[in-house]
Design an enzyme around this catalytic site. Structure first.
Site, short mmCIF file in Angstrom:
data_model
loop_
_atom_site.label_atom_id
_atom_site.label_comp_id
_atom_site.label_asym_id
_atom_site.label_seq_id
_atom_site.Cartn_x
_atom_site.Cartn_y
_atom_site.Cartn_z
N SER A 56 79.26 43.29 12.95
CA SER A 56 80.29 43.59 13.80
C SER A 56 81.55 43.98 12.85
O SER A 56 82.41 44.64 13.31
CB SER A 56 80.92 42.59 14.54
OG SER A 56 81.12 41.70 14.22
N HIS A 96 86.45 38.28 12.64
CA HIS A 96 86.97 39.51 13.23
C HIS A 96 88.43 39.49 12.67
O HIS A 96 89.11 38.90 11.96
CB HIS A 96 87.18 39.76 14.53
CG HIS A 96 85.58 39.99 15.21
ND1 HIS A 96 85.32 39.96 16.42
CD2 HIS A 96 84.62 40.37 14.46
CE1 HIS A 96 84.09 40.47 16.77
NE2 HIS A 96 83.58 40.63 15.41
N ASP A 168 88.08 41.81 21.44
CA ASP A 168 87.38 40.40 21.83
C ASP A 168 87.52 39.91 23.16
O ASP A 168 87.16 38.77 23.28
CB ASP A 168 87.62 39.45 20.55
CG ASP A 168 86.98 40.10 19.27
OD1 ASP A 168 86.02 41.24 19.37
OD2 ASP A 168 87.24 39.57 18.26
#
Length: 225
Positions: A56, A96, A168
């Protein structure tokens, strides 16, 4: 065949040798735990080293990359920073990037109100932040400066994977729209590419993990030097 050789070596060992090897193995494990605890104290992170488990964050990071983290409380969260965070209900942390920051200002505290009264009484024209910064530098008012900074609101932030199409919020727990600093495990400060691929193999194939641990344990027990 290799495992049989290990077992033959174990059978030939007398009790004293076996006890010595078990003690040696325990010292290795204890040393590793002490090093890990030391890294936790130095970095301020509960997990100073993590492995990227998904794609990701490509192309910034790939599966198997080993990340080095710090999590100093005084460091502010910044847009564009890569963070590792936990979500309630999910066991594995997520790596992330910070997409947005949201700051909710609190109502003025007692210190601010007292200062406004003092400012009015003495007809002081300089704004409070300017005077506090001057006092911190010139007259040692660091305690007052820190107290004023505590009146600031809570910082919340939104994250997104570089390789994901959306943010997210779909990963957060139900009703949660922002993350807080308490959710952060650490901030990425460096990485080594692909060195953590063994961890991924052990995570994806539990039998491989147990086999590796078993062979390592046997090697330490029968290693004479």
């Amino acid at each position: 065949m290799l495992s049989l050789d290990f077992l033959d070596d174990v059978r030939r060992m007398n009790k004293r040798q076996l006890y010595y090897q078990v003690l040696n193995f325990g010292m290795i494990v204890s040393s590793a735990l002490m090093i890990w605890k030391g890294l936790m104290v130095v970095t301020g992170s509960e997990s100073p080293i993590v492995v990227v488990l998904s794609g990701s964050m490509e192309p910034a990071f790939h599966r198997g990359d080993l990340l080095f983290l710090t999590n100093q409380i005084e460091d502010p969260i910044r847009v564009g920073e890569i963070v590792v965070f936990r979500i309630e209900g999910r066991e594995i942390p997520i790596v992330h990037r910070v997409l947005k920051i949201h700051e909710k200002l609190k109502s003025p505290g007692l210190l601010f109100l007292v200062w406004k009264w003092f400012q009015t009484l003495l007809s002081i024209s300089e704004p409070l932040p300017v005077l506090l910064s001057i006092s911190k530098k010139d007259v040692g008012g660091s305690e007052l400066h820190r107290a004023f900074k505590m009146q600031n609101g809570d910082i919340k932030f939104l994250t997104k994977g570089d390789n994901n199409a959306v943010d997210d919020r779909g990963l957060y727990k139900r009703g949660q729209h922002w993350l807080e600093k308490k959710d952060v495990v650490g901030r990425a400060r460096g990485f080594v590419p692909y060195i953590g691929i063994v961890t991924i193999l052990m995570n994806d194939y539990p039998k491989f993990k147990y086999a590796v641990l078993f062979l390592l344990g046997l090697f330490v027990l029968v290693h004479r030097e």
